[in-house]
Design a protein around this motif. Structure first.
Motif, PDB file in Angstrom:
ATOM      1  N   PHE A   1       0.836  -1.207   0.000  1.00  0.00           N
ATOM      2  CA  PHE A   1       0.000   0.000   0.000  1.00  0.00           C
ATOM      3  C   PHE A   1       0.869   1.254   0.000  1.00  0.00           C
ATOM      4  CE2 PHE A   1      -2.363   3.406   2.044  1.00  0.00           C
ATOM      5  CZ  PHE A   1      -3.553   3.390   1.335  1.00  0.00           C
ATOM      6  N   LEU A   2       1.911   1.275   0.838  1.00  0.00           N
ATOM      7  CA  LEU A   2       2.788   2.442   0.918  1.00  0.00           C
ATOM      8  C   LEU A   2       3.479   2.711  -0.410  1.00  0.00           C
ATOM      9  CD1 LEU A   2       4.456   1.942   4.421  1.00  0.00           C
ATOM     10  CD2 LEU A   2       2.836   3.735   3.778  1.00  0.00           C
ATOM     11  N   LEU A   3       4.014   1.652  -1.014  1.00  0.00           N
ATOM     12  CA  LEU A   3       4.779   1.839  -2.242  1.00  0.00           C
ATOM     13  C   LEU A   3       3.890   2.177  -3.426  1.00  0.00           C
ATOM     14  CD1 LEU A   3       7.404  -1.036  -1.861  1.00  0.00           C
ATOM     15  CD2 LEU A   3       7.717   1.404  -1.421  1.00  0.00           C
ATOM     16  N   ARG A   4       2.731   1.549  -3.511  1.00  0.00           N
ATOM     17  CA  ARG A   4       1.859   1.776  -4.668  1.00  0.00           C
ATOM     18  C   ARG A   4       0.988   3.023  -4.498  1.00  0.00           C
ATOM     19  NH1 ARG A   4       0.826   1.702  -8.413  1.00  0.00           N
ATOM     20  NH2 ARG A   4      -0.889   0.375  -9.142  1.00  0.00           N
ATOM     21  N   ASP A   5       0.229   3.098  -3.417  1.00  0.00           N
ATOM     22  CA  ASP A   5      -0.753   4.166  -3.281  1.00  0.00           C
ATOM     23  C   ASP A   5      -0.198   5.441  -2.660  1.00  0.00           C
ATOM     24  OD1 ASP A   5      -2.663   2.643  -4.456  1.00  0.00           O
ATOM     25  OD2 ASP A   5      -3.932   2.385  -2.700  1.00  0.00           O
ATOM     26  N   VAL A   6       0.797   5.323  -1.800  1.00  0.00           N
ATOM     27  CA  VAL A   6       1.351   6.516  -1.164  1.00  0.00           C
ATOM     28  C   VAL A   6       2.511   7.080  -1.972  1.00  0.00           C
ATOM     29  CG1 VAL A   6       2.420   7.452   0.921  1.00  0.00           C
ATOM     30  CG2 VAL A   6       0.608   5.728   1.125  1.00  0.00           C
ATOM     31  N   GLU A   7       3.453   6.223  -2.360  1.00  0.00           N
ATOM     32  CA  GLU A   7       4.641   6.700  -3.070  1.00  0.00           C
ATOM     33  C   GLU A   7       4.485   6.667  -4.587  1.00  0.00           C
ATOM     34  OE1 GLU A   7       6.865   8.247  -1.659  1.00  0.00           O
ATOM     35  OE2 GLU A   7       6.435   7.748   0.422  1.00  0.00           O
ATOM     36  N   GLY A   8       3.479   5.985  -5.079  1.00  0.00           N
ATOM     37  CA  GLY A   8       3.197   6.023  -6.507  1.00  0.00           C
ATOM     38  C   GLY A   8       4.088   5.176  -7.384  1.00  0.00           C
TER      39      GLY A   8
END
Length: 222
Positions: free
Chosen positions: A155-162
């Motif tokens: 979630f952090l890498l995909r949705d937060v950091e893009g």
């Protein structure tokens, strides 16, 4: 892309070019620009400020050591996030936490059922209004921390950091399909928790009783 869209990318490239030429002020400008973002990412992965600061320091040391290898095939920010994520994951490995993550168990991820929402309701406020309230931001952070590590990382890498699905898969050493599965589960679990906090009681819908539907179906057959 428009010129305004390209501006941050171009600004970073100019700073990187100057830093490669030995301009330490340019490197300091890059640190100043991205230090807080990296700290937030690292803190969300390792779970405490002290080790997050260590991850950030190690990340920028790696940037200094490898700056010449940056060829602008992707945005500088994406390259930097990869470095910081790798250092944070190395910290997890050293602490023997990743042993519980089962990041490589593709089959288990595919077979695990998706979570069924227990609470369905419209949110009382828009995401923009929610983000402006400190206490709600803290609740969102708590919900994020409650996720199993393997879901939180995706979630952090995909949705937060893009990062892209491919980039996320490469960083975590899992398949792209697993990235998609874990991201879906993370979103569903986060929405469930946040709906309980932020849902409007007036619009709340009781959860569907699957056993009742099964019994009704059996009665119809009989």
């Amino acid at each position: 892309m428009t010129a305004s869209t390209n501006q941050p990318f171009d600004d970073d490239l100019a700073l990187v070019r100057r830093a490669k030429e030995g301009d330490f002020a340019a490197f300091e400008a890059l640190v100043s620009k991205y230090e807080r973002r990296l700290f937030t990412l690292a803190h969300r992965i390792v779970g405490n400020s002290h080790d997050a600061e260590e991850v950030v320091q190690q990340s920028f040391v790696s940037v200094i050591e490898n700056l010449e290898s940056f060829r602008a095939d992707s945005a500088f920010s994406t390259w930097l996030i990869r470095i910081a994520t790798n250092h944070a994951l190395a910290w997890l490995r050293r602490e023997a936490i990743r042993a519980t993550l089962s990041l490589s168990e593709d089959l288990a991820d595919s077979n695990e059922p998706l979570p069924h929402p227990q609470v369905i309701a419209q949110w009382r406020e828009t995401p923009e209004q929610i983000a402006q309230k400190r206490e709600l931001r803290e609740q969102i952070e708590d919900a994020l921390r409650s996720l199993d590590e393997k879901y939180r990382l995706v979630f952090l890498l995909r949705d937060v950091e893009g990062l892209s699905t491919r980039e996320t898969a490469e960083l975590l050493g899992i398949s792209e399909n697993n990235v998609k599965i874990r991201l879906l589960r993370a979103r569903l679990m986060l929405r469930e928790q946040l709906t309980q906090l932020l849902g409007d009681e007036r619009t709340r819908v009781p959860p569907h009783n699957h056993s009742d539907a099964t019994e009704e179906g059996s009665a119809a057959v009989d």
